[in-house]
Write a protein that holds these residues in place. Structure first.
Motif, PDB file in Angstrom:
ATOM      1  N   MET A   1       0.841  -1.182   0.000  1.00 29.34           N
ATOM      2  CA  MET A   1       0.000   0.000   0.000  1.00 29.34           C
ATOM      3  C   MET A   1       0.880   1.238   0.000  1.00 29.34           C
ATOM      4  O   MET A   1       1.919   1.291   0.627  1.00 29.34           O
ATOM      5  N   ASN A   2       0.457   2.277  -0.667  1.00 29.78           N
ATOM      6  CA  ASN A   2       1.178   3.528  -0.799  1.00 29.78           C
ATOM      7  C   ASN A   2       1.269   4.232   0.556  1.00 29.78           C
ATOM      8  O   ASN A   2       0.348   4.205   1.345  1.00 29.78           O
ATOM      9  N   GLU A   3       2.407   4.885   0.828  1.00 31.14           N
ATOM     10  CA  GLU A   3       2.598   5.605   2.089  1.00 31.14           C
ATOM     11  C   GLU A   3       1.660   6.800   2.217  1.00 31.14           C
ATOM     12  O   GLU A   3       1.411   7.273   3.316  1.00 31.14           O
ATOM     13  N   ASP A   4       1.140   7.311   1.096  1.00 35.45           N
ATOM     14  CA  ASP A   4       0.220   8.445   1.137  1.00 35.45           C
ATOM     15  C   ASP A   4      -1.235   7.994   1.240  1.00 35.45           C
ATOM     16  O   ASP A   4      -2.139   8.812   1.140  1.00 35.45           O
ATOM     17  N   THR A   5      -1.444   6.719   1.437  1.00 31.08           N
ATOM     18  CA  THR A   5      -2.790   6.164   1.539  1.00 31.08           C
ATOM     19  C   THR A   5      -2.980   5.556   2.916  1.00 31.08           C
ATOM     20  O   THR A   5      -2.156   4.765   3.355  1.00 31.08           O
ATOM     21  N   PRO A   6      -4.052   5.932   3.611  1.00 33.86           N
ATOM     22  CA  PRO A   6      -4.270   5.323   4.935  1.00 33.86           C
ATOM     23  C   PRO A   6      -4.619   3.846   4.808  1.00 33.86           C
ATOM     24  O   PRO A   6      -5.165   3.419   3.786  1.00 33.86           O
ATOM     25  N   PRO A   7      -4.305   3.032   5.822  1.00 35.59           N
ATOM     26  CA  PRO A   7      -4.574   1.597   5.748  1.00 35.59           C
ATOM     27  C   PRO A   7      -6.050   1.225   5.933  1.00 35.59           C
ATOM     28  O   PRO A   7      -6.390   0.058   5.934  1.00 35.59           O
ATOM     29  N   ILE A   8      -6.911   2.220   6.075  1.00 35.91           N
ATOM     30  CA  ILE A   8      -8.348   1.974   6.211  1.00 35.91           C
ATOM     31  C   ILE A   8      -9.043   2.656   5.038  1.00 35.91           C
ATOM     32  O   ILE A   8      -8.928   3.882   4.869  1.00 35.91           O
ATOM     33  N   GLU A   9      -9.762   1.879   4.238  1.00 26.79           N
ATOM     34  CA  GLU A   9     -10.484   2.435   3.092  1.00 26.79           C
ATOM     35  C   GLU A   9     -11.554   3.410   3.577  1.00 26.79           C
ATOM     36  O   GLU A   9     -12.262   3.146   4.538  1.00 26.79           O
ATOM     37  N   GLY A  10     -11.647   4.574   2.932  1.00 28.57           N
ATOM     38  CA  GLY A  10     -12.645   5.567   3.296  1.00 28.57           C
ATOM     39  C   GLY A  10     -12.355   6.268   4.610  1.00 28.57           C
ATOM     40  O   GLY A  10     -13.238   6.850   5.223  1.00 28.57           O
ATOM     41  N   TYR A  11     -11.101   6.243   5.040  1.00 32.39           N
ATOM     42  CA  TYR A  11     -10.687   6.793   6.338  1.00 32.39           C
ATOM     43  C   TYR A  11     -11.163   8.225   6.569  1.00 32.39           C
ATOM     44  O   TYR A  11     -11.683   8.548   7.626  1.00 32.39           O
ATOM     45  N   GLU A  12     -11.014   9.085   5.580  1.00 33.56           N
ATOM     46  CA  GLU A  12     -11.315  10.504   5.744  1.00 33.56           C
ATOM     47  C   GLU A  12     -12.775  10.765   6.088  1.00 33.56           C
ATOM     48  O   GLU A  12     -13.099  11.732   6.756  1.00 33.56           O
ATOM     49  N   ALA A  28       0.891  -2.321  14.899  1.00 35.16           N
ATOM     50  CA  ALA A  28       1.633  -1.123  15.296  1.00 35.16           C
ATOM     51  C   ALA A  28       2.177  -0.352  14.090  1.00 35.16           C
ATOM     52  O   ALA A  28       2.115   0.879  14.055  1.00 35.16           O
ATOM     53  N   GLU A  29       2.695  -1.068  13.095  1.00 29.37           N
ATOM     54  CA  GLU A  29       3.241  -0.385  11.914  1.00 29.37           C
ATOM     55  C   GLU A  29       2.133   0.338  11.142  1.00 29.37           C
ATOM     56  O   GLU A  29       2.315   1.465  10.695  1.00 29.37           O
ATOM     57  N   GLN A  30       0.994  -0.287  10.997  1.00 24.18           N
ATOM     58  CA  GLN A  30      -0.138   0.351  10.326  1.00 24.18           C
ATOM     59  C   GLN A  30      -0.619   1.572  11.119  1.00 24.18           C
ATOM     60  O   GLN A  30      -0.978   2.594  10.541  1.00 24.18           O
ATOM     61  N   MET A  31      -0.601   1.471  12.442  1.00 23.78           N
ATOM     62  CA  MET A  31      -0.988   2.607  13.279  1.00 23.78           C
ATOM     63  C   MET A  31      -0.019   3.771  13.098  1.00 23.78           C
ATOM     64  O   MET A  31      -0.443   4.922  13.009  1.00 23.78           O
ATOM     65  N   ARG A  32       1.278   3.481  13.020  1.00 22.69           N
ATOM     66  CA  ARG A  32       2.265   4.547  12.800  1.00 22.69           C
ATOM     67  C   ARG A  32       2.018   5.234  11.459  1.00 22.69           C
ATOM     68  O   ARG A  32       2.103   6.458  11.357  1.00 22.69           O
ATOM     69  N   ARG A  33       1.715   4.437  10.435  1.00 25.53           N
ATOM     70  CA  ARG A  33       1.408   5.012   9.114  1.00 25.53           C
ATOM     71  C   ARG A  33       0.160   5.874   9.174  1.00 25.53           C
ATOM     72  O   ARG A  33       0.107   6.949   8.585  1.00 25.53           O
ATOM     73  N   LEU A  34      -0.849   5.400   9.900  1.00 22.80           N
ATOM     74  CA  LEU A  34      -2.102   6.150   9.995  1.00 22.80           C
ATOM     75  C   LEU A  34      -1.895   7.455  10.764  1.00 22.80           C
ATOM     76  O   LEU A  34      -2.422   8.502  10.378  1.00 22.80           O
ATOM     77  N   ILE A  35      -1.103   7.410  11.813  1.00 23.86           N
ATOM     78  CA  ILE A  35      -0.792   8.633  12.576  1.00 23.86           C
ATOM     79  C   ILE A  35      -0.047   9.630  11.690  1.00 23.86           C
ATOM     80  O   ILE A  35      -0.372  10.821  11.666  1.00 23.86           O
ATOM     81  N   ALA A  36       0.941   9.154  10.937  1.00 26.02           N
ATOM     82  CA  ALA A  36       1.688  10.035  10.033  1.00 26.02           C
ATOM     83  C   ALA A  36       0.756  10.631   8.981  1.00 26.02           C
ATOM     84  O   ALA A  36       0.855  11.822   8.652  1.00 26.02           O
ATOM     85  N   TYR A  37      -0.158   9.810   8.460  1.00 22.44           N
ATOM     86  CA  TYR A  37      -1.109  10.298   7.460  1.00 22.44           C
ATOM     87  C   TYR A  37      -2.000  11.384   8.069  1.00 22.44           C
ATOM     88  O   TYR A  37      -2.199  12.438   7.469  1.00 22.44           O
TER      89      TYR A  37
END
Length: 117
Positions: A1-12, A28-37
């Protein structure tokens, strides 16, 4: 998955209450990506608090819950059954209300005469 894309579809578009439950399946890694996003985009304080608390829990030994991000109860599926609407099933057109319409004002009823009160 792209780093500019959150790991949850429709997150916004997810309400905070739904998001709080949906992040429980992330590691934990997905959470870090989501926090950064979140920090790079909307930077919502309440959302970041939820995400960081969940990451802290994961780092303290919590396990991601089972389940799939594909299941989205907040997005209802297509309507089940029912009759189609077409020109044969449409309701008859209603008459204007008795008090008139802007192009055709109502007339006083009874023996009311302007000036006779």
């Amino acid at each position: 998955m792209n780093e500019d894309t959150p790991p949850i579809e429709g997150y916004e578009g997810l309400p905070i209450a739904t998001l709080q439950h949906r992040v429980r399946s992330l590691d934990a890694e997905q959470m870090r990506r989501l926090i950064a996003y979140e920090e790079a985009h909307a930077d919502r304080t309440g959302v970041l608090e939820i995400l960081k608390n969940r990451l802290h829990g994961l780092e303290e030994g919590a396990e991601p819950s089972g389940g799939s991000q594909r299941f989205q109860p907040e997005r209802p599926g297509p309507a089940a059954g029912g009759s189609p609407v077409n020109t044969d099933t449409v309701a008859p057109q209603a008459s204007p209300p008795p008090h008139g319409v802007p192009a055709q004002p109502a007339k006083p009823k009874g023996d009311y005469q302007p000036g006779n009160q």
